[in-house]
Design an enzyme around this catalytic site. Structure first.
Site, short mmCIF file in Angstrom:
data_model
loop_
_atom_site.label_atom_id
_atom_site.label_comp_id
_atom_site.label_asym_id
_atom_site.label_seq_id
_atom_site.Cartn_x
_atom_site.Cartn_y
_atom_site.Cartn_z
N CYS A 131 66.10 63.80 96.69
CA CYS A 131 66.03 62.88 97.83
C CYS A 131 66.56 61.50 97.45
O CYS A 131 65.85 60.72 96.81
CB CYS A 131 64.60 62.80 98.33
SG CYS A 131 64.41 61.64 99.70
N CYS A 134 64.62 58.57 98.93
CA CYS A 134 63.34 58.30 98.25
C CYS A 134 63.56 57.61 96.91
O CYS A 134 62.83 56.69 96.56
CB CYS A 134 62.59 59.60 97.96
SG CYS A 134 62.62 60.84 99.24
N ASP A 135 64.51 58.06 96.15
CA ASP A 135 64.58 57.68 94.74
C ASP A 135 65.79 56.85 94.33
O ASP A 135 65.85 56.37 93.19
CB ASP A 135 64.53 58.95 93.86
CG ASP A 135 63.23 59.73 94.08
OD1 ASP A 135 62.20 59.09 94.34
OD2 ASP A 135 63.26 60.98 94.01
#
Ligand code: NAP
Length: 307
Positions: A131, A134-135
């Protein structure tokens, strides 16, 4: 006979549990084969509203579970092996036992597809990610690699150029599944380097608990080499967890549940929440919102039925 059974313990399932429990419906939440959902595979979450300093992914989802339990939700280990949605009431088989319910909220999510590399799973959250949203921000001025040749890979590679010093997009063929516009956009981005006809054979370094590099192989020349990488992002698709409902609930060709408006499915009393239906947004916050919607729909349905 249960009022509500919720399948899945990610943001969608837990939020549905908070709402239905608070409404006094005593939901049973079955945690499934990936307890905590996608958040359990990440480290810091910086974009969930309400946490200006960020919050650890597994902690966030555990907090949701505690909040649901506080209102009386029962959260149990277990994965559904069979489901019967043919009657007025529904039943799901868990660990060999059938459980009956008036409403069912399917929040089973979509699991990221992984490459199956020897070290891959050990390094998830430590450089291996599925992701970018997300990261990505953890890889400022670092070397990033994205795997895949579809729209997700193009989108993620483009997004990740905001952070990385360089982004290498590795694809196993030289033909792309991605739409022309997404491919052209990635090709026009000077920070993205394309590496085609290339497969990944391993990711290192488990002994450091950190991604430091990968082993690559060119499928045409058979040449293999190691390359330094800090962030290793997989964008090779997701698999919606709807296998047990096959032939009973309406899905698209890839198995995502088709929404009939709000959180409704084609079966009255069965609701969807989160990534099992959403192939577009796939965020913790949108999954939570969808869990809330499913809970409200279930509550109204039960009320109309006189329960
Ligand atoms: P996808 O279109 O199925 O593409 C998956 C890619 O991963 C393919 O290039 C595939 O290679 C590769 N792949 C699969 N398994 C692999 C393996 N074991 N090893 C190496 N490579 C592997 O998936 P997606 O990109 O996630 O897109 C899913 C859907 O969402 C699509 O309909 C897409 O259009 C849509 N989407 C749209 C947008 C947008 O419009 N903004 C953004 C993201 C996604 P091969 O090509 O060789 O099979």
């Amino acid at each position: 006979m249960r009022n509500v059974i919720i399948l899945g313990s990610g943001c969608a399932g837990n939020t549905a549990a908070i709402y239905t429990a608070r409404a006094g419906l005593k939901p049973l939440l079955l945690m499934g084969h990936e307890p905590g959902g996608q958040l359990s595979l990440t480290t810091d979450v910086e974009n969930f509203p309400g946490f200006p300093e960020g919050i650890n992914g597994p902690d966030l989802v555990e907090n949701m579970k505690k909040q649901a339990e506080k209102f009386g939700a029962e959260c149990e280990w277990g994965t559904v092996s069979e489901a019967d949605l043919s009657g007025k009431h529904f039943r799901v088989k868990v660990e060999g036992e059938w459980i009956h319910t008036r409403t069912l909220i399917i929040a089973t999510g979509a699991s990221a597809r992984w490459l199956g590399l020897p070290n891959e799973h050990k390094l998830i959250g430590h450089g291996v990610s599925s992701c970018a949203t997300c990261d990505g921000a953890f890889y400022k001025e670092r070397k990033i690699m994205v795997i895949g040749g579809g729209d997700s890979a193009m989108e993620e590679a483009n997004f990740l150029t905001r952070f990385g010093s360089e982004v290498t997009l590795v694809h196993r063929r030289d033909q792309f599944r991605a739409s022309k516009i997404m491919l052209d956009r990635a090709r026009a981005n000077p920070k993205i380097k394309f590496m085609t006809n290339t497969v990944v054979e391993n990711v290192y370094d488990v002994s450091k608990n950190l991604v430091t590099g990968v082993r690559l192989r060119n499928t045409k020349s058979n040449e293999a080499w190691d390359q330094e990488v800090d962030g290793f992002f997989l964008a090779i698709g997701h698999i919606p967890n709807t296998k047990v409902f096959k032939g009973q609930i309406e899905t698209d060709a890839e198995g995502y549940i088709i929404s009939k408006g709000g959180a409704r499915t084609n079966i009255t009393g069965v609701f969807h929440a989160g990534d099992v239906q959403d192939r577009t947004y796939r965020q913790a916050i949108t999954a939570s919102g969808a869990g809330c919607m499913a809970a409200i729909e279930a509550e109204r349905f039960l009320e109309a039925e006189g329960h």
